[in-house]
Design a protein around this motif. Sequence first.
Motif, PDB file in Angstrom:
ATOM      1  N   ASN A   1      -5.784   1.903  -2.876  1.00  0.00           N
ATOM      2  CA  ASN A   1      -4.367   2.289  -2.954  1.00  0.00           C
ATOM      3  C   ASN A   1      -3.428   1.097  -2.833  1.00  0.00           C
ATOM      4  O   ASN A   1      -2.282   1.225  -2.407  1.00  0.00           O
ATOM      5  CB  ASN A   1      -4.003   3.343  -1.901  1.00  0.00           C
ATOM      6  N   ARG A   2      -3.925  -0.072  -3.226  1.00  0.00           N
ATOM      7  CA  ARG A   2      -3.070  -1.255  -3.269  1.00  0.00           C
ATOM      8  C   ARG A   2      -2.401  -1.294  -4.644  1.00  0.00           C
ATOM      9  O   ARG A   2      -3.057  -1.124  -5.680  1.00  0.00           O
ATOM     10  CB  ARG A   2      -3.884  -2.530  -3.072  1.00  0.00           C
ATOM     11  N   LEU A   3      -1.094  -1.511  -4.648  1.00  0.00           N
ATOM     12  CA  LEU A   3      -0.344  -1.519  -5.893  1.00  0.00           C
ATOM     13  C   LEU A   3      -0.766  -2.694  -6.767  1.00  0.00           C
ATOM     14  O   LEU A   3      -0.757  -3.837  -6.347  1.00  0.00           O
ATOM     15  CB  LEU A   3       1.156  -1.594  -5.599  1.00  0.00           C
ATOM     16  N   MET A   4      -1.110  -2.382  -8.022  1.00  0.00           N
ATOM     17  CA  MET A   4      -1.506  -3.407  -8.979  1.00  0.00           C
ATOM     18  C   MET A   4      -0.402  -3.739  -9.970  1.00  0.00           C
ATOM     19  O   MET A   4      -0.230  -4.890 -10.367  1.00  0.00           O
ATOM     20  CB  MET A   4      -2.736  -2.937  -9.771  1.00  0.00           C
TER      21      MET A   4
ATOM     22  N   TYR B   1       0.453   1.768 -10.700  1.00  0.00           N
ATOM     23  CA  TYR B   1      -0.993   1.713 -10.882  1.00  0.00           C
ATOM     24  C   TYR B   1      -1.646   1.110  -9.632  1.00  0.00           C
ATOM     25  O   TYR B   1      -1.190   0.080  -9.120  1.00  0.00           O
ATOM     26  CB  TYR B   1      -1.350   0.880 -12.114  1.00  0.00           C
ATOM     27  N   PHE B   2      -2.732   1.762  -9.150  1.00  0.00           N
ATOM     28  CA  PHE B   2      -3.356   1.369  -7.893  1.00  0.00           C
ATOM     29  C   PHE B   2      -4.847   1.106  -8.067  1.00  0.00           C
ATOM     30  O   PHE B   2      -5.506   1.700  -8.930  1.00  0.00           O
ATOM     31  CB  PHE B   2      -3.181   2.472  -6.840  1.00  0.00           C
ATOM     32  N   ASN B   3      -5.380   0.252  -7.186  1.00  0.00           N
ATOM     33  CA  ASN B   3      -6.821   0.036  -7.164  1.00  0.00           C
ATOM     34  C   ASN B   3      -7.470   1.051  -6.223  1.00  0.00           C
ATOM     35  O   ASN B   3      -6.816   1.984  -5.740  1.00  0.00           O
ATOM     36  CB  ASN B   3      -7.153  -1.407  -6.774  1.00  0.00           C
TER      37      ASN B   3
ATOM     38  N   PHE C   1       0.856  -1.170   0.000  1.00  0.00           N
ATOM     39  CA  PHE C   1       0.000   0.000   0.000  1.00  0.00           C
ATOM     40  C   PHE C   1       0.897   1.227   0.000  1.00  0.00           C
ATOM     41  O   PHE C   1       1.949   1.233   0.646  1.00  0.00           O
ATOM     42  CB  PHE C   1      -0.893   0.025   1.247  1.00  0.00           C
ATOM     43  N   VAL C   2       0.508   2.240  -0.735  1.00  0.00           N
ATOM     44  CA  VAL C   2       1.282   3.473  -0.776  1.00  0.00           C
ATOM     45  C   VAL C   2       0.488   4.569  -0.084  1.00  0.00           C
ATOM     46  O   VAL C   2      -0.643   4.878  -0.463  1.00  0.00           O
ATOM     47  CB  VAL C   2       1.615   3.879  -2.226  1.00  0.00           C
ATOM     48  N   ARG C   3       1.085   5.143   0.946  1.00  0.00           N
ATOM     49  CA  ARG C   3       0.412   6.177   1.722  1.00  0.00           C
ATOM     50  C   ARG C   3       1.135   7.512   1.677  1.00  0.00           C
ATOM     51  O   ARG C   3       0.606   8.524   2.119  1.00  0.00           O
ATOM     52  CB  ARG C   3       0.270   5.728   3.179  1.00  0.00           C
ATOM     53  N   SER C   4       2.377   7.525   1.168  1.00  0.00           N
ATOM     54  CA  SER C   4       3.158   8.749   1.184  1.00  0.00           C
ATOM     55  C   SER C   4       4.229   8.710   0.102  1.00  0.00           C
ATOM     56  O   SER C   4       4.548   7.637  -0.426  1.00  0.00           O
ATOM     57  CB  SER C   4       3.841   8.912   2.553  1.00  0.00           C
ATOM     58  N   PRO C   5       4.808   9.865  -0.233  1.00  0.00           N
ATOM     59  CA  PRO C   5       5.922   9.888  -1.194  1.00  0.00           C
ATOM     60  C   PRO C   5       7.110   9.042  -0.735  1.00  0.00           C
ATOM     61  O   PRO C   5       7.802   8.458  -1.568  1.00  0.00           O
ATOM     62  CB  PRO C   5       6.296  11.372  -1.258  1.00  0.00           C
TER      63      PRO C   5
ATOM     64  N   ALA D   1      -7.403   0.517 -13.192  1.00  0.00           N
ATOM     65  CA  ALA D   1      -6.787   1.227 -12.071  1.00  0.00           C
ATOM     66  C   ALA D   1      -7.566   2.496 -11.779  1.00  0.00           C
ATOM     67  O   ALA D   1      -8.065   3.164 -12.675  1.00  0.00           O
ATOM     68  CB  ALA D   1      -5.339   1.565 -12.398  1.00  0.00           C
ATOM     69  N   SER D   2      -7.659   2.850 -10.491  1.00  0.00           N
ATOM     70  CA  SER D   2      -8.379   4.064 -10.114  1.00  0.00           C
ATOM     71  C   SER D   2      -7.442   5.251  -9.929  1.00  0.00           C
ATOM     72  O   SER D   2      -7.892   6.394  -9.930  1.00  0.00           O
ATOM     73  CB  SER D   2      -9.162   3.832  -8.820  1.00  0.00           C
TER      74      SER D   2
END
Length: 209
Positions: free
Chosen positions: A118-121, A113-115, A87-91, A150-151
């Motif tokens: 915010n899970r990396l796809m 690319y994330f769903n 999961f990406v939450r910050s730079p 991707a969203s």
Amino acid sequence: MILCRKSSSNFCYSQMRDDQLLASIVSETSAQHLLNRYGNLKEVFLYTHQQELERIPGIGKAKAIQLKAIAELVARIIQGEQKSKIFVRSPRDIMDLVSDMQLLRVEQFRVLYFNTKNRLMHVETITQGTVDATVITPREIFSPAVRLLASSVALVHNHPSGDPTPSYEDREVTQRIVDAGAALCIQVLDHVIIGAGTYYSFKEQEAVI
């Protein structure tokens, strides 16, 4: 303890030295040349260009392509195992995810690319250019996003100079991609420029995103 069957058809690769393992792909002489020049397997596979490998005695174009294909297979296996957990939450999360870009000798542009959670796809390298320029278009960015459903996306590129300060072109490209994403209802989470041990985040520093 690692056990291996001793037979003519079953090798215990895990117990082989680096030079022996490399010599199962290229000749022993070429394997020694590679390790003497680059120091270790990571450098050989990840941080060399095909053209460099072709100049190693005994390698040639076919073997160079094979070595780079092996490197890409390993990278995809690792990414496949990791991306479902990321999961990406910050730079800083983005910086940690693509920290290898600090070592690249040329400028490279990747898109994450994330769903909806915010899970990396997926991670895709869009372009790899010269040291001072990389040309990208919104279509290259968002075609995979549409295919993957991707969203959101995050843009990442490196500055081989080590200084992540954005150029005028960096700002222009960022704005163009953000505008294109808005038209497609795909959010651009950030554009992170990777430097030597540091980064620049458009989300943190500018009002573009």
